[in-house]
Design an enzyme around this catalytic site. Structure first.
Site, mmCIF file in Angstrom:
data_model
loop_
_atom_site.group_PDB
_atom_site.id
_atom_site.type_symbol
_atom_site.label_atom_id
_atom_site.label_comp_id
_atom_site.label_asym_id
_atom_site.label_seq_id
_atom_site.Cartn_x
_atom_site.Cartn_y
_atom_site.Cartn_z
ATOM 1 C CB CYS A 108 -57.835 20.390 -33.125
ATOM 2 S SG CYS A 108 -58.020 21.469 -32.022
ATOM 3 C CG HIS A 242 -61.396 20.563 -35.695
ATOM 4 N ND1 HIS A 242 -61.811 20.141 -34.187
ATOM 5 C CD2 HIS A 242 -60.608 21.803 -34.995
ATOM 6 C CE1 HIS A 242 -61.603 20.606 -33.345
ATOM 7 N NE2 HIS A 242 -60.866 21.767 -33.598
ATOM 8 C CG ASN A 272 -62.578 23.146 -30.625
ATOM 9 O OD1 ASN A 272 -62.329 21.833 -30.635
ATOM 10 N ND2 ASN A 272 -61.720 24.018 -31.233
HETATM 11 N N1 ACO Z 1 -69.049 37.493 -25.771
HETATM 12 C C1 ACO Z 1 -69.139 38.848 -26.184
HETATM 13 N N2 ACO Z 1 -67.987 39.274 -26.500
HETATM 14 C C2 ACO Z 1 -66.905 38.839 -26.732
HETATM 15 C C3 ACO Z 1 -66.850 37.431 -26.591
HETATM 16 C C4 ACO Z 1 -67.777 36.855 -25.947
HETATM 17 N N3 ACO Z 1 -67.863 35.395 -25.690
HETATM 18 N N4 ACO Z 1 -65.588 37.212 -27.217
HETATM 19 C C5 ACO Z 1 -64.562 38.101 -27.702
HETATM 20 N N5 ACO Z 1 -65.878 39.290 -27.417
HETATM 21 C C6 ACO Z 1 -65.473 40.687 -27.792
HETATM 22 C C7 ACO Z 1 -64.149 41.115 -27.846
HETATM 23 O O1 ACO Z 1 -63.645 41.321 -26.770
HETATM 24 C C8 ACO Z 1 -64.131 42.104 -28.896
HETATM 25 O O2 ACO Z 1 -64.656 43.404 -28.435
HETATM 26 P P1 ACO Z 1 -63.937 44.757 -28.555
HETATM 27 O O3 ACO Z 1 -64.266 45.052 -29.910
HETATM 28 O O4 ACO Z 1 -64.496 45.688 -27.842
HETATM 29 O O5 ACO Z 1 -62.741 44.401 -28.377
HETATM 30 C C9 ACO Z 1 -65.052 41.787 -29.750
HETATM 31 O O6 ACO Z 1 -66.026 40.790 -29.291
HETATM 32 C C10 ACO Z 1 -64.473 41.134 -31.022
HETATM 33 O O7 ACO Z 1 -63.595 40.090 -30.690
HETATM 34 P P2 ACO Z 1 -62.876 39.123 -31.690
HETATM 35 O O8 ACO Z 1 -61.910 38.095 -31.191
HETATM 36 O O9 ACO Z 1 -62.385 40.042 -32.757
HETATM 37 O O10 ACO Z 1 -63.954 38.454 -32.471
HETATM 38 P P3 ACO Z 1 -64.090 37.629 -33.741
HETATM 39 O O11 ACO Z 1 -65.226 38.012 -34.633
HETATM 40 O O12 ACO Z 1 -63.011 37.179 -34.147
HETATM 41 O O13 ACO Z 1 -64.659 36.075 -33.073
HETATM 42 C C11 ACO Z 1 -63.781 34.028 -32.352
HETATM 43 C C12 ACO Z 1 -63.865 35.514 -32.329
HETATM 44 C C13 ACO Z 1 -65.147 33.390 -32.252
HETATM 45 C C14 ACO Z 1 -62.807 33.592 -31.231
HETATM 46 C C15 ACO Z 1 -63.237 33.862 -33.633
HETATM 47 O O14 ACO Z 1 -62.071 34.544 -33.905
HETATM 48 C C16 ACO Z 1 -62.809 32.252 -34.106
HETATM 49 O O15 ACO Z 1 -63.567 31.732 -33.908
HETATM 50 N N6 ACO Z 1 -61.643 32.110 -33.998
HETATM 51 C C17 ACO Z 1 -61.237 30.703 -34.513
HETATM 52 C C18 ACO Z 1 -61.027 30.194 -33.104
HETATM 53 C C19 ACO Z 1 -61.094 28.474 -33.114
HETATM 54 O O16 ACO Z 1 -61.983 28.032 -33.820
HETATM 55 N N7 ACO Z 1 -60.237 27.969 -32.899
HETATM 56 C C20 ACO Z 1 -60.105 26.577 -32.973
HETATM 57 C C21 ACO Z 1 -59.248 26.058 -33.608
HETATM 58 S S1 ACO Z 1 -57.696 25.549 -32.716
HETATM 59 C C22 ACO Z 1 -58.389 24.646 -31.547
HETATM 60 O O17 ACO Z 1 -59.362 23.780 -32.031
HETATM 61 C C23 ACO Z 1 -57.935 24.735 -30.378
#
Ligand code: ACO
Length: 315
Positions: A108, A242, A272
């Site tokens: 990224c 980003h 993204n």
């Molecule tokens: N739809 C519905 N439910 C979902 C989804 C979805 N798309 N994705 C995950 N869930 C569920 C999970 O299964 C989990 O369920 P459970 O509690 O029954 O196990 C629940 O939602 C919570 O999941 P988490 O992963 O803990 O959710 P979180 O609030 O952390 O959000 C997310 C996830 C959006 C990916 C967040 O962690 C995030 O944005 N992280 C940063 C990722 C990122 O931006 N990376 C990019 C930088 S690096 C690059 O650019 C390559």
């Protein structure tokens, strides 16, 4: 160096959160508040090199230059169909450009890594004009059965042309090497001699770890570059972050104590797009006429590696 032209190109297919809910156990109600993403552009019959070519030609036109004016071409890319030649060579062939061509895979922050390389070529007196293209198709990296990753990404290409100038005030590249939180592997062709088992692993991301890394690293990077250049947050006109997740951008914004108006964002309808995210945002802001000469811009990006980078320049 200074920026004299920008361009971008997006695939025509737009996939909304509701579209995803047709085949994934997800919903707009889950995705939008957690990421800020409502839709994304997804490659279908386009080739990534064509998006890169279109972005490059738009940036050259904006700069008033032709491919023959470019002395160095840097292409930032994580995945494309060619293992060889490099994507920079594929795009060069498509636009008839004959200068040295380099590919970098810095995930990224690739746009800022490319800017750092370009700046050093300018400082060495080796170039007069440099083209940077960031072309990415992260939707080809995720498993489309993994709702925790595939909903986050969109494809596209962004480009910028640089010429001699002193508008870049500082660039700082950083790394915190770690593979396990964000990686993807694919097997190479077998040989009679390979004895180990190689597996295909679609993009794996520990969302929460990456989230924490992104906010804390970006804040540290921005504060460091402001301190080193003796600039205050208030003096910065735009923070070009980003576009990974609106909550990450919000965390950085709150940490800096800066108003929302200084954080342009297009994540709502792009998702993204890895290293293409910063130059696509730059091009969209440029074409809207958001920047005026002398505006102070800070770019900050973070991603696989784990790598991060920050740049401070004047428009
Ligand atoms: N739809 C519905 N439910 C979902 C989804 C979805 N798309 N994705 C995950 N869930 C569920 C999970 O299964 C989990 O369920 P459970 O509690 O029954 O196990 C629940 O939602 C919570 O999941 P988490 O992963 O803990 O959710 P979180 O609030 O952390 O959000 C997310 C996830 C959006 C990916 C967040 O962690 C995030 O944005 N992280 C940063 C990722 C990122 O931006 N990376 C990019 C930088 S690096 C690059 O650019 C390559």
């Amino acid at each position: 160096m200074k920026i004299i032209g920008t361009g971008s190109a997006l695939p025509k297919k737009v996939v909304t959160n509701d579209d995803l809910a047709q085949f994934l156990d997800t919903s707009d109600e889950w995705i939008l508040p957690r990421t800020g993403i409502r839709s994304r552009h997804v490659i279908t019959d386009e080739r990534l090199e064509d998006l890169g070519k279109d972005a490059a030609l738009l940036a050259l036109k904006d700069a008033g230059l032709t491919p023959g004016d470019i002395d160095l071409f840097i292409c930032s890319n994580v995945v494309n169909e060619y293992l060889t030649p490099s994507l920079s060579c594929v795009i060069s062939a498509a636009i008839g450009m004959h200068c040295p061509a380099i590919d970098i895979n810095c995930a990224c922050p690739g746009f800022i890594y490319a800017m750092d390389i370009a700046e050093n070529y300018f400082l060495a007196g080796k170039v007069s004009n440099v083209l940077i293209v960031c072309a990415e198709e992260p939707t080809r990296m995720t498993s489309w059965t993994d709702r925790s990753t595939c909903v986050l990404f969109g494809d596209g290409a962004g480009a910028a042309v640089f010429t001699k100038g002193d508008n870049v005030k500082a660039i700082k590249l950083n790394s915190q090497p770690s593979v396990i939180h964000l990686y993807e592997t694919r097997p190479l062709l077998p040989t009679p001699f390979i004895t180990r088992h190689e597996t295909e692993q679609p993009l794996h991301m520990d969302g929460r770890e990456v989230f924490k890394f992104a906010v804390s690293t970006s804040l540290r990077d921005i504060e460091e570059i402001l301190r080193k250049t003796g600039t205050s947050v208030d003096e910065i006109d735009f923070f070009m972050i980003h576009q990974a997740n609106l909550r990450i951008i919000e965390g950085i914004r709150r940490g800096l104590g800066a108003p929302e108006s200084k954080f342009p964002s297009n994540i709502y309808d792009h998702g993204n797009s890895s290293s293409a995210s910063c130059p696509i945002l730059l091009d969209e802001c440029n074409r809207k006429g958001l920047f005026k000469r002398g505006d102070k811009l800070v770019f900050s990006a973070f991603g696989a590696g784990l790598l991060s980078a920050v740049a401070f320049l004047e428009w």
